[in-house]
Design a protein around this motif. Structure first.
Motif, short mmCIF file in Angstrom:
data_model
loop_
_atom_site.label_atom_id
_atom_site.label_comp_id
_atom_site.label_asym_id
_atom_site.label_seq_id
_atom_site.Cartn_x
_atom_site.Cartn_y
_atom_site.Cartn_z
N ASP A 153 6.66 21.57 23.15
CA ASP A 153 8.09 22.11 23.63
C ASP A 153 8.70 22.78 22.52
OD1 ASP A 153 10.32 22.94 24.71
OD2 ASP A 153 10.88 21.10 25.69
N LEU A 154 8.62 24.22 22.57
CA LEU A 154 9.19 24.93 21.22
C LEU A 154 10.80 24.71 21.25
CD1 LEU A 154 8.79 26.89 19.10
CD2 LEU A 154 8.93 28.79 20.71
N ASP A 155 11.36 24.83 22.35
CA ASP A 155 12.71 24.41 22.40
C ASP A 155 13.37 23.27 21.86
OD1 ASP A 155 15.55 25.69 23.48
OD2 ASP A 155 15.26 23.82 24.60
N ALA A 156 12.54 22.13 22.33
CA ALA A 156 12.89 20.77 21.48
C ALA A 156 12.67 20.98 20.11
CB ALA A 156 12.12 19.62 22.43
N VAL A 157 11.55 21.50 19.71
CA VAL A 157 11.21 21.32 18.26
C VAL A 157 12.25 22.23 17.46
CG1 VAL A 157 9.61 22.22 16.37
CG2 VAL A 157 8.76 21.36 18.47
N ILE A 158 12.90 23.41 17.87
CA ILE A 158 14.11 24.34 17.17
C ILE A 158 15.14 23.19 17.18
CG2 ILE A 158 15.33 26.20 17.43
CD1 ILE A 158 12.74 27.67 18.49
N ARG A 159 15.69 22.68 18.42
CA ARG A 159 16.97 22.10 18.29
C ARG A 159 16.84 20.81 17.60
NH1 ARG A 159 20.19 24.17 22.42
NH2 ARG A 159 19.15 25.58 23.87
N GLY A 160 15.55 20.16 17.43
CA GLY A 160 15.64 18.92 16.74
C GLY A 160 15.70 19.20 15.30
N GLU A 161 15.31 20.45 14.90
CA GLU A 161 15.34 20.86 13.42
C GLU A 161 16.75 21.26 13.01
OE1 GLU A 161 13.54 20.60 9.93
OE2 GLU A 161 12.57 20.13 11.80
N LEU A 162 17.56 21.86 14.12
CA LEU A 162 18.93 22.38 13.85
C LEU A 162 19.76 21.15 13.25
CD1 LEU A 162 19.39 25.08 16.41
CD2 LEU A 162 18.97 25.35 14.04
N CYS A 163 19.44 20.01 14.00
CA CYS A 163 20.24 18.83 13.75
C CYS A 163 20.34 18.35 12.23
CB CYS A 163 19.85 17.51 14.64
SG CYS A 163 19.91 17.99 16.61
N HIS A 164 19.41 18.83 11.65
CA HIS A 164 19.25 18.36 10.09
C HIS A 164 20.20 19.56 9.13
CE1 HIS A 164 15.44 16.98 11.54
NE2 HIS A 164 15.80 15.96 10.94
N TYR A 165 20.84 20.29 9.68
CA TYR A 165 21.61 21.36 9.27
C TYR A 165 23.16 21.64 9.97
CZ TYR A 165 17.00 22.09 7.40
OH TYR A 165 15.85 22.24 6.80
N PRO A 166 23.79 20.54 10.08
CA PRO A 166 24.98 20.54 10.69
C PRO A 166 26.03 21.65 10.14
CG PRO A 166 24.96 18.46 9.55
CD PRO A 166 23.63 19.05 9.42
N ASP A 167 25.96 21.63 8.89
CA ASP A 167 27.12 22.62 8.29
C ASP A 167 26.61 23.83 8.18
OD1 ASP A 167 28.51 20.26 7.94
OD2 ASP A 167 27.65 19.76 5.97
N ALA A 168 25.29 24.26 8.65
CA ALA A 168 24.93 25.72 8.32
C ALA A 168 25.32 26.43 9.54
CB ALA A 168 23.44 25.88 8.10
N ALA A 169 25.58 27.83 9.27
CA ALA A 169 26.11 28.69 10.59
C ALA A 169 24.60 29.23 11.18
CB ALA A 169 26.91 29.81 10.10
N ILE A 170 24.31 28.40 11.88
CA ILE A 170 22.80 28.99 12.74
C ILE A 170 22.99 29.26 14.25
CG2 ILE A 170 20.59 28.06 13.14
CD1 ILE A 170 20.73 26.30 10.82
N ARG A 171 22.60 30.33 14.66
CA ARG A 171 22.53 30.78 16.13
C ARG A 171 21.44 30.73 16.73
NH1 ARG A 171 23.57 35.73 19.17
NH2 ARG A 171 23.03 36.75 17.39
N TYR A 172 21.28 29.99 17.83
CA TYR A 172 19.82 29.75 18.38
C TYR A 172 19.88 30.71 19.73
CZ TYR A 172 15.95 27.78 21.27
OH TYR A 172 14.96 27.47 21.85
N VAL A 173 19.00 31.49 19.94
CA VAL A 173 18.94 32.37 21.31
C VAL A 173 17.44 32.20 21.78
CG1 VAL A 173 19.10 34.61 22.22
CG2 VAL A 173 20.53 34.10 20.45
N GLY A 174 17.35 31.49 22.74
CA GLY A 174 15.92 31.09 23.21
C GLY A 174 15.74 30.85 24.78
N ALA A 175 14.75 30.42 25.17
CA ALA A 175 14.49 29.51 26.24
C ALA A 175 13.37 28.54 26.19
CB ALA A 175 14.26 30.69 27.38
N PRO A 176 13.30 27.53 27.14
CA PRO A 176 12.27 26.55 27.04
C PRO A 176 10.93 27.29 27.20
CG PRO A 176 14.24 25.92 28.36
CD PRO A 176 14.62 27.59 28.21
#
Length: 457
Positions: A315-338
């Motif tokens: 699940d690509l969406d789950a992989v990306i969201r799981g990795e974003l949790c490691h950078y809570p202070d970074a300004a990261i925008r995610y635009v995608g779909a499951p």
């Protein structure tokens, strides 16, 4: 007187009248003429036999000169036949002999037989005439009137006749047989030539085969030598690999543990120090963190090369969201779909390296955007940042190992890890300008992943 004359007329025979006498005379003359013609035919030899009527019936009488059947036989035979005198004068010839000489029959008789014997056979023909009474046979060549040559088989025999020495000659035309022999000889010669050619070709083929065998033997020896070299190199490589693994184990395990301890004490000291000492300690801690990061990357690369990948649907969406949790202070925008893609458990490393790369080199105000979209059986993923970007002459080089460009020391190793992982999944990776034509406005790291539905759907 008259009476007496009349009485005497009754006793005397009657005299035939003139017409009757003429008729009798004609009958007698006709029989005589027929008898004379018969006798003349007998004298000329034109009658072989005649029939006589008797009281016992008709009888056939043959004459001693009855050679007619033999004459017919000689005239009709295919072989040429002739009689000639001792001096060679032809006394008789049948039509077949005249045809052999290409002459009319009436012109053959009276000619010399020697005029029709080819010069090369003259002496032999005279020896045949001198043979004993049993005659002789042999091949010869007739020379026809038009100078053509006719091969013949001659049978010559002396033939006494009424005290005159004559010779009988029978000539069998051998033209067809000679032609057949010549054809057979030509075929035999052609066959010999062909056999000789084939033999030469076979000898040449054998020579080439011998040469090929020698080359093959040489190649086999070279192959054996090469195989021994490869075996030795393989053994050396295996030993080197064992040694390298030992060093990697020391590097990733023992040194890693040591650096973790050093990093722990650095954190403790950082809270206790201030001023220049705190500044220096902060730089030391960042170096230790970088070292720990590099060791982690090396460990991941080693894991990639140590065995076959276990590609599966993720699940690509789950992989990306799981990795974003490691950078809570970074300004990261995610635009995608499951969506499901084909990868393995190392896929998060791709996003980790690209996000860390953007955060480190984009500055404290960097903005990061992650996008995913369909691309004909693939998912196109881009990680964009507003950092310094990548010059055109470095867009390919930064994915190679140990490349050190403007984006920092050690960066090449992380991007190299990204490339080998994407290759492992059957996709492609490259870098673009976030704003086309303006590399100074940031970079966009783009890669593709196969859709799991494209294979399993």
């Amino acid at each position: 007187m008259q009476g007496l004359d009349q009485s005497s007329d009754t006793t005397a025979p009657r005299v035939p009248r003139e017409e009757a006498l003429l008729r009798v005379l004609e009958e007698l003359y006709g029989g005589f003429f027929e008898a004379e013609e018969t006798l003349s035919a007998i004298r000329r030899g034109e009658v072989d036999a005649f029939v006589v009527s008797t009281s016992d019936g008709e009888k056939i009488y043959t004459l001693n000169t009855a050679e007619h059947p033999y004459r017919v036989l000689i005239e009709q035979m295919r072989e040429g036949a002739a009689l000639f005198s001792a001096d060679g004068t032809i006394l008789y010839s049948n039509a077949s002999f005249a045809r052999l000489l290409h002459m009319p029959l009436e012109k053959v008789m009276g000619e010399s037989i020697h005029a029709f014997i080819a010069p090369a056979g003259t002496a032999r023909f005279r020896r045949m005439m001198e043979a004993d009474t049993f005659g002789s046979t042999g091949e010869s060549t007739l020379q026809a009137q038009d100078d053509s040559r006719v091969p013949v088989h001659l049978s010559l025999k002396p033939l006494p006749m009424d005290g005159i020495q004559v010779f009988s000659l029978v000539a069998t035309d051998l033209t067809e047989r000679k032609q057949a022999e010549e054809t057979l000889q030509r075929a035999h010669d052609e066959l010999e030539d062909r056999v000789e050619e084939r033999t030469a070709e076979l000898a040449e083929s054998n020579a080439r085969l011998v040469a090929a065998n020698e080359q093959l033997e040489f190649a086999n020896r070279e192959l054996q030598t090469l195989t021994e070299d490869l075996t030795r190199q393989s053994r050396n490589l295996k030993e080197a690999q064992t040694e390298a693994n030992l060093y990697l184990d020391i590097l990733t395990h023992d040194i890693g543990n040591t650096e973790n301890v050093a990093n722990l004490y650095a954190d403790l000291l950082l809270g206790m120090l201030s001023g220049d000492a705190a500044t220096y300690l902060g730089k030391l801690k960042r170096s230790i963190d970088k070292s720990i990061e590099i060791l982690g990357t090396v460990s991941t690369i080693r894991r990639i090369h140590s065995g076959s990948p276990e590609i599966k649907a993720m699940d690509l969406d789950a992989v990306i969201r799981g990795e974003l949790c490691h950078y809570p202070d970074a300004a990261i925008r995610y635009v995608g779909a499951p969506g499901l893609v084909l990868a393995d458990d190392l896929l998060p490393e791709v996003f980790a390296n690209l996000i860390v790369n953007a955060v480190k080199h984009g500055g404290p105000d960097v903005e990061i955007t992650i996008r995913t979209e369909d691309a004909d059986g693939f998912v196109r993923v881009s990680v964009e940042d507003t950092g310094p970007g990548v010059p055109d002459d470095q867009k390919e080089a930064i994915f190679h190992r140990y490349e050190q460009k403007k984006r920092g020391v050690g960066e090449g190793l992380g991007l190299y890890l990204v490339r080998i992982l994407i290759d492992r999944y059957g996709g492609k990776v490259w870098v673009e300008d976030r704003v086309p034509g303006h590399p100074e406005q940031g970079a966009a790291f783009v890669f593709t992943l196969k859709k799991a539905s494209a294979v399993h759907g």
